[in-house]
Scaffold this motif. Structure first.
Motif, PDB file in Angstrom:
ATOM      1  N   ASN A   1       0.807  -1.226   0.000  1.00 45.71           N
ATOM      2  CA  ASN A   1       0.000   0.000   0.000  1.00 45.71           C
ATOM      3  C   ASN A   1       0.836   1.270   0.000  1.00 45.71           C
ATOM      4  OD1 ASN A   1      -2.503  -1.245  -0.087  1.00 45.71           O
ATOM      5  ND2 ASN A   1      -2.572  -1.486   2.128  1.00 45.71           N
ATOM      6  N   MET A   2       2.113   1.137   0.275  1.00 42.38           N
ATOM      7  CA  MET A   2       3.005   2.296   0.185  1.00 42.38           C
ATOM      8  C   MET A   2       4.393   1.832  -0.203  1.00 42.38           C
ATOM      9  SD  MET A   2       4.054   3.527   4.065  1.00 42.38           S
ATOM     10  CE  MET A   2       5.270   4.694   3.508  1.00 42.38           C
TER      11      MET A   2
ATOM     12  N   PHE B   1       5.954   2.066   9.576  1.00 41.84           N
ATOM     13  CA  PHE B   1       5.241   2.508   8.380  1.00 41.84           C
ATOM     14  C   PHE B   1       3.759   2.249   8.598  1.00 41.84           C
ATOM     15  CE2 PHE B   1       9.331   0.652   7.497  1.00 41.84           C
ATOM     16  CZ  PHE B   1       9.977   1.655   6.805  1.00 41.84           C
ATOM     17  N   ALA B   2       2.922   3.159   8.133  1.00 39.91           N
ATOM     18  CA  ALA B   2       1.479   2.959   8.290  1.00 39.91           C
ATOM     19  C   ALA B   2       0.731   3.686   7.180  1.00 39.91           C
ATOM     20  CB  ALA B   2       1.011   3.454   9.654  1.00 39.91           C
ATOM     21  N   THR B   3      -0.472   3.195   6.897  1.00 44.76           N
ATOM     22  CA  THR B   3      -1.403   3.859   5.989  1.00 44.76           C
ATOM     23  C   THR B   3      -2.752   3.911   6.686  1.00 44.76           C
ATOM     24  OG1 THR B   3      -2.040   1.793   4.905  1.00 44.76           O
ATOM     25  CG2 THR B   3      -0.194   2.996   3.935  1.00 44.76           C
ATOM     26  N   GLY B   4      -3.566   4.887   6.324  1.00 41.74           N
ATOM     27  CA  GLY B   4      -4.876   4.998   6.937  1.00 41.74           C
ATOM     28  C   GLY B   4      -5.687   6.122   6.315  1.00 41.74           C
TER      29      GLY B   4
ATOM     30  N   ASP C   1      -2.600  -2.378   8.745  1.00 42.94           N
ATOM     31  CA  ASP C   1      -2.077  -1.300   7.912  1.00 42.94           C
ATOM     32  C   ASP C   1      -0.799  -0.693   8.459  1.00 42.94           C
ATOM     33  OD1 ASP C   1      -4.169  -1.598   6.121  1.00 42.94           O
ATOM     34  OD2 ASP C   1      -5.454  -0.203   7.213  1.00 42.94           O
ATOM     35  N   ARG C   2       0.016  -1.519   9.093  1.00 41.38           N
ATOM     36  CA  ARG C   2       1.286  -1.030   9.634  1.00 41.38           C
ATOM     37  C   ARG C   2       2.337  -2.127   9.548  1.00 41.38           C
ATOM     38  NH1 ARG C   2       1.906  -3.506  14.562  1.00 41.38           N
ATOM     39  NH2 ARG C   2      -0.003  -4.105  15.605  1.00 41.38           N
ATOM     40  N   THR C   3       3.565  -1.722   9.444  1.00 46.06           N
ATOM     41  CA  THR C   3       4.697  -2.651   9.488  1.00 46.06           C
ATOM     42  C   THR C   3       5.866  -1.941  10.164  1.00 46.06           C
ATOM     43  OG1 THR C   3       5.449  -1.988   7.280  1.00 46.06           O
ATOM     44  CG2 THR C   3       4.073  -3.950   7.398  1.00 46.06           C
ATOM     45  N   ALA C   4       6.885  -2.696  10.499  1.00 45.65           N
ATOM     46  CA  ALA C   4       8.112  -2.140  11.079  1.00 45.65           C
ATOM     47  C   ALA C   4       9.295  -2.888  10.495  1.00 45.65           C
ATOM     48  CB  ALA C   4       8.093  -2.272  12.598  1.00 45.65           C
TER      49      ALA C   4
END
Length: 195
Positions: free
Chosen positions: A32-33, A145-148, A164-167
């Protein structure tokens, strides 16, 4: 007795040639990003002057976020969104505390932004002082990292979903190569004249 040549001073860090190249384009949050970065070393002897130029690509109609965080969401982060209606980037810096965010002094500035017409994708590039955003010189750190959803009416990012997040642990200075300095030629002593 022949004169002793003055010793050649050792090179300082400012004399060491460095090469900076952009990172590869990474993908996060299930695609997503995407993001990549570059560094500007303003003065190699003062790492607090270093700057990061971070490009984030949203592959959907959502905000994108990158932060430096040792745990949970603790630490500084930048969150950006480019609305289709205006095409103008909305980027804000926040300080993460646990799993919440609070306003912080704005450190990042938008360099450029573009929204793809008729598609839910955008690209935004921000520049910030590395130290002010918690980036440590030549040190692997946990990046989040995140999207929203971005709430346009209240001009704030909403909490993201767990998926919707990772590290990832990254050394942002990995784009800097310290080149071996060319050694100065060793002076050849001139023999003393024979009497």
């Amino acid at each position: 007795v022949p004169p002793t040549p003055a010793p050649t001073p050792a090179p300082t860090l400012a004399d060491v040639p460095m090469t900076v190249t952009a990172s590869e384009l990474f993908s996060e949050v299930g695609g997503n990003m995407k993001y990549q970065w570059n560094m500007t070393l303003n003065d190699p002897t003062i790492t607090t002057d270093d700057e990061v130029e971070l490009t984030m690509v949203a592959t959907g109609d959502h905000y994108v976020s990158v932060g430096v965080s040792p745990q949970l969401m603790d630490g500084p982060m930048v969150i950006c969104y480019v609305p289709a209606a205006t095409g103008t980037a909305k980027c804000k810096d926040f300080m993460g505390v646990g799993i919440a965010i609070q306003d912080m002094t704005q450190v990042s500035t938008v360099v450029k932004a573009a929204r793809t017409t008729g598609a839910d994708t955008f690209t935004v590039t921000v520049r910030f002082n590395a130290a002010a955003m918690g980036v440590k010189p030549f040190t692997p750190q946990r990046l989040i990292f995140a999207t929203g959803v971005y709430d346009m009416a209240n001009d704030v990012p909403l909490a993201h979903n767990t998926v919707d997040r990772t590290a990832k642990t990254i050394n942002m200075y990995s784009v800097v190569t310290i080149n071996s300095p060319t050694p100065a030629p060793t002076p050849v002593p001139t023999p003393a004249p024979t009497p």
